[in-house]
Design a protein around this motif. Structure first.
Motif, short mmCIF file in Angstrom:
data_model
loop_
_atom_site.label_atom_id
_atom_site.label_comp_id
_atom_site.label_asym_id
_atom_site.label_seq_id
_atom_site.Cartn_x
_atom_site.Cartn_y
_atom_site.Cartn_z
N LYS A 140 5.53 -10.94 8.91
CA LYS A 140 5.98 -9.64 9.44
C LYS A 140 5.11 -9.19 10.62
CE LYS A 140 9.29 -9.10 6.48
NZ LYS A 140 10.69 -9.11 6.84
N ILE A 141 5.77 -8.65 11.64
CA ILE A 141 5.10 -8.21 12.87
C ILE A 141 4.76 -6.72 12.74
CG2 ILE A 141 5.45 -7.90 15.36
CD1 ILE A 141 7.47 -10.32 15.15
N THR A 142 3.53 -6.35 13.11
CA THR A 142 3.11 -4.95 12.98
C THR A 142 3.05 -4.29 14.35
OG1 THR A 142 0.78 -5.56 13.14
CG2 THR A 142 1.71 -5.44 10.93
N SER A 143 3.51 -3.05 14.41
CA SER A 143 3.48 -2.33 15.69
C SER A 143 3.31 -0.83 15.44
CB SER A 143 4.79 -2.59 16.46
OG SER A 143 4.79 -1.85 17.66
N GLY A 193 14.56 -0.20 7.20
CA GLY A 193 14.37 -1.01 6.00
C GLY A 193 13.37 -2.14 6.17
N VAL A 194 13.09 -2.78 5.04
CA VAL A 194 11.99 -3.75 4.96
C VAL A 194 12.36 -5.15 5.45
CG1 VAL A 194 12.42 -4.56 2.58
CG2 VAL A 194 10.05 -4.32 3.41
N HIS A 195 13.68 -5.39 5.68
CA HIS A 195 14.09 -6.77 5.98
C HIS A 195 14.05 -7.12 7.47
CE1 HIS A 195 14.99 -7.43 1.84
NE2 HIS A 195 15.74 -6.34 1.82
N ALA A 216 -6.64 4.22 7.72
CA ALA A 216 -5.20 4.49 7.60
C ALA A 216 -4.40 3.44 8.36
CB ALA A 216 -4.90 5.89 8.15
N VAL A 217 -4.87 3.09 9.55
CA VAL A 217 -4.16 2.08 10.36
C VAL A 217 -4.24 0.71 9.66
CG1 VAL A 217 -4.15 0.88 12.58
CG2 VAL A 217 -4.48 3.36 12.52
N GLN A 218 -5.41 0.38 9.13
CA GLN A 218 -5.56 -0.90 8.42
C GLN A 218 -4.62 -0.97 7.22
OE1 GLN A 218 -9.86 -0.88 7.70
NE2 GLN A 218 -9.96 -2.83 8.79
N VAL A 240 -1.12 -1.69 8.43
CA VAL A 240 -0.99 -3.09 8.83
C VAL A 240 -0.85 -3.98 7.58
CG1 VAL A 240 -2.25 -5.04 9.87
CG2 VAL A 240 -2.17 -2.85 11.05
N SER A 241 -1.68 -3.73 6.57
CA SER A 241 -1.58 -4.62 5.41
C SER A 241 -0.30 -4.34 4.60
CB SER A 241 -2.85 -4.59 4.56
OG SER A 241 -3.04 -3.31 4.07
N GLU A 242 0.13 -3.09 4.56
CA GLU A 242 1.38 -2.80 3.82
C GLU A 242 2.60 -3.43 4.51
OE1 GLU A 242 0.47 1.15 1.18
OE2 GLU A 242 2.23 1.15 2.46
N VAL A 243 2.62 -3.41 5.82
CA VAL A 243 3.76 -4.03 6.53
C VAL A 243 3.73 -5.54 6.28
CG1 VAL A 243 4.75 -4.57 8.80
CG2 VAL A 243 4.00 -2.23 8.28
N ARG A 244 2.53 -6.13 6.40
CA ARG A 244 2.44 -7.59 6.20
C ARG A 244 2.84 -7.99 4.78
NH1 ARG A 244 -2.91 -8.35 9.92
NH2 ARG A 244 -1.74 -8.35 11.87
N ALA A 245 2.53 -7.13 3.81
CA ALA A 245 2.85 -7.44 2.40
C ALA A 245 4.25 -6.96 2.01
CB ALA A 245 1.81 -6.80 1.49
N GLN A 246 4.98 -6.42 2.98
CA GLN A 246 6.34 -5.88 2.76
C GLN A 246 6.35 -4.75 1.73
OE1 GLN A 246 9.52 -8.85 2.67
NE2 GLN A 246 8.01 -10.39 3.28
N LYS A 247 5.23 -3.99 1.69
CA LYS A 247 5.19 -2.80 0.82
C LYS A 247 5.68 -1.57 1.58
CE LYS A 247 1.51 -4.18 -2.31
NZ LYS A 247 0.07 -4.36 -2.30
N PHE A 248 5.62 -1.64 2.89
CA PHE A 248 6.19 -0.60 3.73
C PHE A 248 7.20 -1.24 4.67
CE2 PHE A 248 6.72 1.83 7.55
CZ PHE A 248 7.01 3.08 7.04
#
Ligand code: KIV
Length: 271
Positions: free
Chosen positions: A27-30, A213-215, A251-253, A256-264
């Motif tokens: 997942k790409i974070t921005s 959405g998460v997909h 908060a930013v970290q 980033v980790s929630e997007v990578r883990a698909q939790k957000f």
């Protein structure tokens, strides 16, 4: 000391890296960024893309829409973001009425690249001729579909787009067209998660969602919304990351980790 010693050796992300992340299912974070201090901090948190969005008209300038933002404003903020970012990929927005013709779009995009330091230029809507022309001039393009904030006076309100079958089909068809026109990235804003998933699966370019959405292949949020410092009402699809963090950096970290883990984004942030 070598005469080249001031040249940074840190590797800046490229569109090829982001394309590779899509292919690898990473997942790409921005986040949006508008100034040098936040740019440096987000960069340190290993964010993949810094988006210098024309949302700066609302969160920095205090307007009720993005419409008053000028190309000069965008160049100024893109310069600040690009000068302090080491590794993140930088996208800058073409603001309202700066891409009314393909030539105008390409000329303004060139200013954002040459003077601002942007690596890619985003424009709202399925402006196929402008995208084709920009691509012919070697300008990397990010298209933006779904909710188009620059069309707020036509829309009347900021609302989810593509809920009806016919509207969803149009957004999907436009997504295919912008990719065929040469766009190398697509942002989809405020559309049903199922539609965003279809678009992300069908397109080969990275599809970055906001309220989609998460997909999607990645996520973007307005920085001031996720830090809970933006003026006015917060969109439902955003999340206040300051609630469980003791610093802005934390908060930013966490984002980033929630997007990578698909939790957000979770279900409650999706449509
Ligand atoms: O201007 C902006 O910040 C944007 C994002 C909302 C995608 O376009």
């Amino acid at each position: 000391m070598s005469q080249y010693s001031t040249i940074s050796t840190t590797k800046k992300k490229t569109i090829a890296d982001l394309q590779q992340m899509k292919q690898a299912g990473q997942k790409i974070t921005s986040l949006t960024a508008y100034d040098a201090s936040f740019s440096a901090m987000l960069d340190q948190a290993d964010i993949d893309i810094l988006l210098v969005g024309d949302s700066l008209g609302m969160v920095m300038q205090g307007h009720s829409s993005t419409l008053p933002v000028t190309v000069q404003n965008m160049i100024y903020h893109t310069q600040m973001v690009s000068c302090s970012s080491q590794q993140a990929f930088i996208i800058a927005d073409l603001p309202f009425m700066s891409s009314a013709t393909p030539l105008q779009a390409a000329e303004n995009a060139a200013l954002l690249i040459q003077q601002g330091g942007a690596q890619m230029i985003k424009l709202e809507g399925a402006k196929i001729k402008a995208i084709e022309f920009m691509v012919q001039q070697a300008i990397p393009v990010c298209a933006h579909l779904g909710l188009l904030p620059q069309s707020i006076y036509q829309l009347g309100k900021y609302a989810v787009q593509g809920k009806q079958e016919q509207d969803a089909a149009k957004i999907l068809a436009d997504a295919v067209k912008v990719e065929q026109a040469g766009a190398q990235m697509l942002i989809v804003e405020c559309i049903p998660a199922a539609l965003a998933q279809r678009i992300s699966e069908q397109l080969t370019i990275p599809v970055i969602g906001i309220g989609a959405g998460v997909h999607c292949d990645g996520q973007v949020l307005v920085l001031y919304d996720m830090l809970d410092i933006s003026l006015g009402r917060k969109p439902r699809f955003s999340k206040n990351y300051m609630l469980q963090a003791d610093s802005i950096f934390a908060a930013v970290q966490s984002y980033v980790s929630e997007v990578r883990a698909q939790k957000f984004p979770a279900q409650e942030h999706s449509f």
